[in-house]
Design a protein around this motif. Sequence first.
Motif, short mmCIF file in Angstrom:
data_model
loop_
_atom_site.label_atom_id
_atom_site.label_comp_id
_atom_site.label_asym_id
_atom_site.label_seq_id
_atom_site.Cartn_x
_atom_site.Cartn_y
_atom_site.Cartn_z
N ALA A 48 0.64 -1.21 0.11
CA ALA A 48 0.05 -0.11 -0.03
C ALA A 48 0.77 1.33 -0.03
CB ALA A 48 -0.70 -0.03 1.22
N GLY A 49 2.20 1.05 -0.01
CA GLY A 49 3.06 2.26 0.04
C GLY A 49 3.50 2.93 1.59
N LEU A 50 2.86 2.27 2.59
CA LEU A 50 2.95 2.88 4.02
C LEU A 50 4.12 2.48 4.48
CD1 LEU A 50 -0.23 2.93 3.72
CD2 LEU A 50 -0.46 2.34 6.12
N LEU A 51 4.90 1.45 4.07
CA LEU A 51 6.29 1.18 4.44
C LEU A 51 7.42 1.22 3.47
CD1 LEU A 51 5.59 -1.90 6.88
CD2 LEU A 51 5.89 0.52 7.32
N PRO A 52 8.39 1.69 3.58
CA PRO A 52 9.40 1.82 2.38
C PRO A 52 9.82 0.50 1.97
CG PRO A 52 10.50 2.59 4.28
CD PRO A 52 8.87 2.32 4.53
N LEU A 70 2.84 7.05 -6.48
CA LEU A 70 1.59 7.91 -6.40
C LEU A 70 0.69 7.31 -7.64
CD1 LEU A 70 2.48 11.74 -6.32
CD2 LEU A 70 1.39 10.26 -4.68
N LYS A 73 -0.63 4.18 -6.17
CA LYS A 73 -1.90 4.25 -5.25
C LYS A 73 -3.02 4.52 -5.86
CE LYS A 73 1.34 5.60 -1.41
NZ LYS A 73 1.91 6.87 -0.77
N ARG A 74 -2.91 5.29 -7.28
CA ARG A 74 -4.03 5.48 -7.83
C ARG A 74 -4.97 4.15 -8.08
NH1 ARG A 74 -3.31 10.61 -8.59
NH2 ARG A 74 -1.36 11.47 -9.50
N TYR A 78 -6.58 0.58 0.27
CA TYR A 78 -6.13 -0.04 1.18
C TYR A 78 -7.18 0.08 2.46
CZ TYR A 78 -3.13 -1.13 5.52
OH TYR A 78 -2.78 -1.79 6.55
N PRO A 80 -7.06 -1.00 6.62
CA PRO A 80 -6.19 -1.61 7.51
C PRO A 80 -6.98 -2.36 8.47
CG PRO A 80 -6.57 0.61 8.18
CD PRO A 80 -7.10 0.30 6.85
N PRO A 83 -9.31 0.29 11.40
CA PRO A 83 -9.38 1.49 10.70
C PRO A 83 -9.65 2.63 11.52
CG PRO A 83 -11.27 0.42 9.93
CD PRO A 83 -10.43 -0.57 10.77
N ARG A 102 -9.21 11.51 -4.47
CA ARG A 102 -9.14 10.49 -5.49
C ARG A 102 -9.59 11.22 -6.60
NH1 ARG A 102 -6.71 5.59 -4.71
NH2 ARG A 102 -6.38 5.25 -2.36
N ALA A 142 -14.62 2.49 6.08
CA ALA A 142 -13.56 2.18 5.23
C ALA A 142 -13.80 1.48 4.05
CB ALA A 142 -12.42 1.58 6.22
#
Lengths: 237, 528
Positions: A48-52, A70, A73-74, A78, A80, A83, A102, A142
Amino acid sequence: MLHIEQLTKRYGSKTAVDHLSLHIPAGEVYGFIGHNGAGKTTTLRTIAGLLPIEEGEITVCGKSVRTDALEAKRHMAYIPDDPELYPFLTGVQFLKFIADIRGMSASQRTERISLYADRLSLTQELGQPISSYSHGMKQKLAIISAWMHAPSLILMDEPFVGLDPIASHTLKEMMREHCRGGGAIFFSTHVLEVAEKLCDSIAIIKNGKLVMAGPTEQVRGDTSLEEVFLELEENHD
Amino acid sequence: MIKILLKMQARQTLHMMLGKAAKKKAVTLPLLFLVLFFLLYFTLFIAGFTGMLFFNAGQDWFPSGYGWLFFTMAGIVEFALIFLGSIYFTKQQLYEANDNAILLTLPIPHSIILSSRMIWLLILDYYLGAVCAVPVLVSLLVLQISPAAIACYALIALTIPLFAQSLSAALAYALHALTSRMRRKTLFQTVLTLCILGAYFYFLFSFSFESEALAGLRDKLAPALTGTPLGVFGAIQAEGAFLPVIAILLVFIALFMLLIWLLSRSFARLTTGTSVRRRATFRRDALRGVRSPLRAQIGLELRRFFGSTPYLVNCGLGCLLALACGIFAVVQRNALPAELSANLGTDATALLASALLCGLGCTTLISAPSITLEGRMLWILRSAPVPASVILRAKALTHVIIAAPPYLIASLCLIFAIRPGFTASVCLVLAPQIFITACAFIGVFINLYVHNLAWENETQAVKQGLNLVLTMLAAGGMLTAAALLSLPVLLLFSAAAAAVVACLPLLVLAFLFERLTVKVGAARFDRL
């Protein structure tokens, strides 16, 4: 749809995800199961891009999460496992915010939010502040925020926790419809019966390593998913 | 058990103040030293102010037979400082802390949970009480007041925090019960807070260091308070009457114990009861109105700010003070502003006024906790296809949008009151605006590196972070740098020229921090 190549994630000396490779095609509901602390949430959060991404590569619809986050993510949404949403907003304000970031048009958002809110029986609560929502209501909100912009890939971490039986049933229908429409879903769950009935394919992770992956019938074999899972846990101890 | 709960609260506070740095010993000690230094600075400032105030009052009131008024006012000021500092913190700590639910499920008596929270609050109260009481005590010693009177005052000062906390907890209870049924509870709480603060500052600034003003105050207050409980309260201390003082102590202590007992009986209901509010109807047309991601994010930040009384009051108070300053200047334009203009010149007065507004800008900290406040909701922004630069810019712009209008009004009021020349007037408008803009980006930038996303209650996030202290210090440093650069110009050339020169470094710093935030800060945000 989703390609994970040799993903490795470390927290200090602990390897949370160890050279994980998975391919999830369009049209599939893909289940992700494993014991507590196996690396499921870390994997989902990294996609999801939350962690590198430190080692490995993840692409979503051909877009690299590492170099073109970016764009990637489009194409995805995600949800969690727990949430936390903005308590100072009402449900409709939150959905409007998500729709704005969005880039959804007015007609699209009105139509889709109304549709999913009605399906999940949350319409009457959308005017209330999120601070007054129960866990299940936040989960539903969510889910609506994820579905409404029609992403290609939906990532969910334990999505059925806190949902009532009707909402769970509705979510399963929504998941199947999404995949029939060309999307894909990658979700983690501890409820093996749900995974068995719902998923087209399953991946089992243990201590950060992928121990088995494939179509559900193949993974299950002649037994049940529960037996397979328990046997894998014992053999790898 | 209380010790365990207190340790947990201490750990929460430390994490709140230092964020991730609390885990690294090499970083923790210097940061703690910085925090303690700032705390000491604040303490000495307030204590010094209070000490001078009461010393001057005592020099006039004791010889004229109004010693009782001194003790009454000392008690009121100490009580007010504690009460104001703690009512909303009490409400959040006692009734709205996120870990209340977990603690209530454990086999811990509710009175123990409540007591541990009350003890923690009392530590804060005794600190605030000491900031007021110690300088008053020193004043009494210097003025050579009778030992019995001093002893009585010391005993009373030791128990005022208990009384203030009792009242604070009781009112917080009433406020929590009342506002849980309200739709616009933030508006109500904010207006109430501002009224209390306004009354406090009006009361405090009615004091003056000048003996004539103190004598005038004495003549105004004494008839009003003579014979009242407050008057008697002061009189028994002035007379050194121990028995009545001990009776008052016992009453304060008994009230406190009664409060603990009463609250512990209803603690679970208060902390877990759901609010009964009028239900808002969902309208589909509320979904119309498309905004860009930047505007949507700004809208979110504005709702967050105006939807939270602690955030509004703690971080936005500088805006109200600036406005009050401007209005004061207009109302009193023939007094202080006119005097200053006559002595220093209108342009120099305008320069001073700019510095004052910028100084107030140091206390406007709207953007400073904006990253921390994302807390466990950070995943929403991090998983969205929105560049981090847009998010960070929105947080900074929110600060500017909220702060700019009151500071602009204040500047215009000051221009009206002082009537400086054109250049000085333009600088009086521009300098605070540029300063606010710089502070907006500084706050976001610092919070990216000094934050704690695991806060338990929102008041902690907006009151107790090292990021807030560092932002204030950075803003103060920026103001000092601008002042130092403009000083030679003021001495060698003119105040108008100095005002222009003062604006230049502010402009450069505003631009610099904007670039730092959207470039370096964005990369940092993506790794949070």
